[in-house]
Every structure is written in C-alpha cells, then in structure tokens.
Design a protein around this motif. Structure first.
Motif, mmCIF file in Angstrom:
data_model
loop_
_atom_site.group_PDB
_atom_site.id
_atom_site.type_symbol
_atom_site.label_atom_id
_atom_site.label_comp_id
_atom_site.label_asym_id
_atom_site.label_seq_id
_atom_site.Cartn_x
_atom_site.Cartn_y
_atom_site.Cartn_z
ATOM 1 N N ILE A 107 0.904 -1.121 -0.071
ATOM 2 C CA ILE A 107 0.024 0.131 0.045
ATOM 3 C C ILE A 107 0.711 1.456 -0.051
ATOM 4 O O ILE A 107 2.077 0.943 0.489
ATOM 5 C CB ILE A 107 -0.828 -0.028 1.115
ATOM 6 C CG1 ILE A 107 -2.259 1.034 1.170
ATOM 7 C CG2 ILE A 107 -0.285 0.185 2.513
ATOM 8 C CD1 ILE A 107 -3.377 0.739 1.657
ATOM 9 N N TYR A 108 0.308 2.354 -0.441
ATOM 10 C CA TYR A 108 1.070 3.522 -0.707
ATOM 11 C C TYR A 108 0.394 4.577 0.084
ATOM 12 O O TYR A 108 -0.843 4.574 0.219
ATOM 13 C CB TYR A 108 1.285 3.975 -2.230
ATOM 14 C CG TYR A 108 1.786 2.728 -3.124
ATOM 15 C CD1 TYR A 108 3.187 3.088 -3.338
ATOM 16 C CD2 TYR A 108 1.108 1.644 -3.503
ATOM 17 C CE1 TYR A 108 3.870 2.160 -4.090
ATOM 18 C CE2 TYR A 108 1.847 0.631 -4.261
ATOM 19 C CZ TYR A 108 3.105 0.733 -4.392
ATOM 20 O OH TYR A 108 3.581 -0.115 -5.269
ATOM 21 N N ILE A 109 0.999 5.652 0.716
ATOM 22 C CA ILE A 109 0.631 6.525 1.280
ATOM 23 C C ILE A 109 1.492 7.965 1.131
ATOM 24 O O ILE A 109 2.965 7.834 1.009
ATOM 25 C CB ILE A 109 0.271 6.461 2.863
ATOM 26 C CG1 ILE A 109 -0.477 7.539 3.390
ATOM 27 C CG2 ILE A 109 1.774 6.267 3.691
ATOM 28 C CD1 ILE A 109 -1.091 7.362 4.912
ATOM 29 N N THR B 269 5.904 9.867 -0.996
ATOM 30 C CA THR B 269 5.016 8.437 -1.177
ATOM 31 C C THR B 269 5.948 7.654 -0.848
ATOM 32 O O THR B 269 6.884 7.383 -1.169
ATOM 33 C CB THR B 269 4.513 8.374 -2.543
ATOM 34 O OG1 THR B 269 3.842 9.155 -2.958
ATOM 35 C CG2 THR B 269 3.584 7.097 -2.614
ATOM 36 N N VAL B 270 5.508 6.762 0.358
ATOM 37 C CA VAL B 270 5.948 5.628 0.949
ATOM 38 C C VAL B 270 5.253 4.466 0.683
ATOM 39 O O VAL B 270 3.853 4.817 0.481
ATOM 40 C CB VAL B 270 6.326 5.990 2.474
ATOM 41 C CG1 VAL B 270 7.410 7.273 2.553
ATOM 42 C CG2 VAL B 270 5.063 6.181 3.182
ATOM 43 N N VAL C 158 1.171 2.154 7.350
ATOM 44 C CA VAL C 158 2.299 1.918 6.835
ATOM 45 C C VAL C 158 3.466 2.568 7.527
ATOM 46 O O VAL C 158 4.366 1.965 7.632
ATOM 47 C CB VAL C 158 2.435 2.216 5.411
ATOM 48 C CG1 VAL C 158 3.791 2.044 4.642
ATOM 49 C CG2 VAL C 158 1.409 1.355 4.475
ATOM 50 N N ILE C 159 3.152 3.812 7.868
ATOM 51 C CA ILE C 159 4.313 4.667 8.463
ATOM 52 C C ILE C 159 3.293 5.660 9.225
ATOM 53 O O ILE C 159 2.340 6.050 8.667
ATOM 54 C CB ILE C 159 5.077 5.351 7.612
ATOM 55 C CG1 ILE C 159 6.283 6.071 8.624
ATOM 56 C CG2 ILE C 159 4.609 6.319 6.734
ATOM 57 C CD1 ILE C 159 7.387 6.570 7.717
ATOM 58 N N GLY D 249 10.308 1.577 8.879
ATOM 59 C CA GLY D 249 9.789 0.284 8.270
ATOM 60 C C GLY D 249 9.031 0.354 7.276
ATOM 61 O O GLY D 249 8.234 -0.523 6.832
ATOM 62 N N ALA D 250 9.043 1.666 6.440
ATOM 63 C CA ALA D 250 8.426 1.674 5.058
ATOM 64 C C ALA D 250 9.641 1.937 4.128
ATOM 65 O O ALA D 250 10.753 1.919 4.564
ATOM 66 C CB ALA D 250 7.541 2.810 5.155
ATOM 67 N N ALA D 251 9.251 2.032 2.806
ATOM 68 C CA ALA D 251 10.156 2.364 1.746
ATOM 69 C C ALA D 251 9.578 3.635 1.098
ATOM 70 O O ALA D 251 8.710 3.807 0.768
ATOM 71 C CB ALA D 251 10.247 0.928 0.978
#
Length: 137
Positions: free
Chosen positions: A2-4, A48-49, A60-61, A116-118
């Motif tokens: 998922i992206y945020i 965007t992560v 996600v973060i 913990g995200a990318a």
C-alpha cells in the motif's frame, strides 16, 4: 503493498547557471532562469512511501513521523533559502527541479526505511504546470 503520500510546501530561490559557460551560453540554454538576481518558486513536495500495513496500528508509517522527517531533513533546510548557496545537500550541484528531487530522495530514503517503510516517490512541483517525479535509481 500500500502507498501513502504526505504533502509539504516550501519557498526557495535559485538560478540555473554554469560557471564554466559564458553569460551568453547560460542565457541561451537557461533563459530567464539564469537571471543574475535569482528567481523563486513556491514548491509543493509530495513524498510517497510504500509498505505493508502494520496490524497493530493500521499504518504503513505513522504520518506524524513522516511529517517530522520531511520537515527536519528537507523543508527546514530549503524553505526561504537560496538553493545555490544556502542548502548543504545542493552545494556544487545544478539547482534544477530534477536534481533537487534526487537530492531530496537521498535525504529521506534511509530515514523512512528506519521507520519500517520504503520511499516510493518524490514528486516536486516547481510551478502549477511543471513537476518532476523521482522513483530512485
């Protein structure tokens, strides 16, 4: 996956100019952007992560953490600054929107990973009509 995305804003001045070129060559290539008196933009930055949703938090973060990273490592260094002179991570580089987006990526990628995200994308609007997207190497 998922992206945020988090949006931030900053204002900065710059000029596009190569010291190893003549004034005429700079003017020919960069036009008004080579103005010796600089010029400024009201930039919009979208970071965007991506990652998996944490089952405990649903995130996600944590967006508070993402905001803090962006403000501390990017916005505070760029806002109301001269990109060519005042910004440590832009020193010696062409202050184009393309280069700026790559350098913003370098400021954020490892710090986001620690949370913990990318980092997926840095989108940087220079004007309402011009923006760049960078997805890493």
């Amino acid at each position: 996956m998922i992206y945020i995305t988090r949006k931030e804003h900053f204002n900065a001045a710059h000029k596009l100019y190569r010291e190893d070129w003549t004034f005429e060559k700079n003017e020919e290539v960069f036009g008004r952007c080579a103005n010796t008196n600089w010029h400024g933009h009201n930039y919009d930055l979208f970071v965007t992560v991506k990652g998996q949703i944490n089952e405990d938090t649903g995130f996600v973060i944590d967006l508070k953490d993402l905001k803090k990273l962006i403000v501390e490592h990017v916005v505070d260094k760029l806002d109301h600054k001269n990109l060519n002179i005042d910004v440590d991570f832009m020193r010696g580089k062409m202050a184009s929107t393309e280069v700026l987006a790559v350098e913003i990526w370098k400021q954020l990628a490892s710090k986001i990973k620690e949370k913990g995200a990318a980092l997926h994308c840095v989108k940087l609007y220079e004007t309402a009509n011009n923006y760049v997207e960078y997805f890493g190497e």
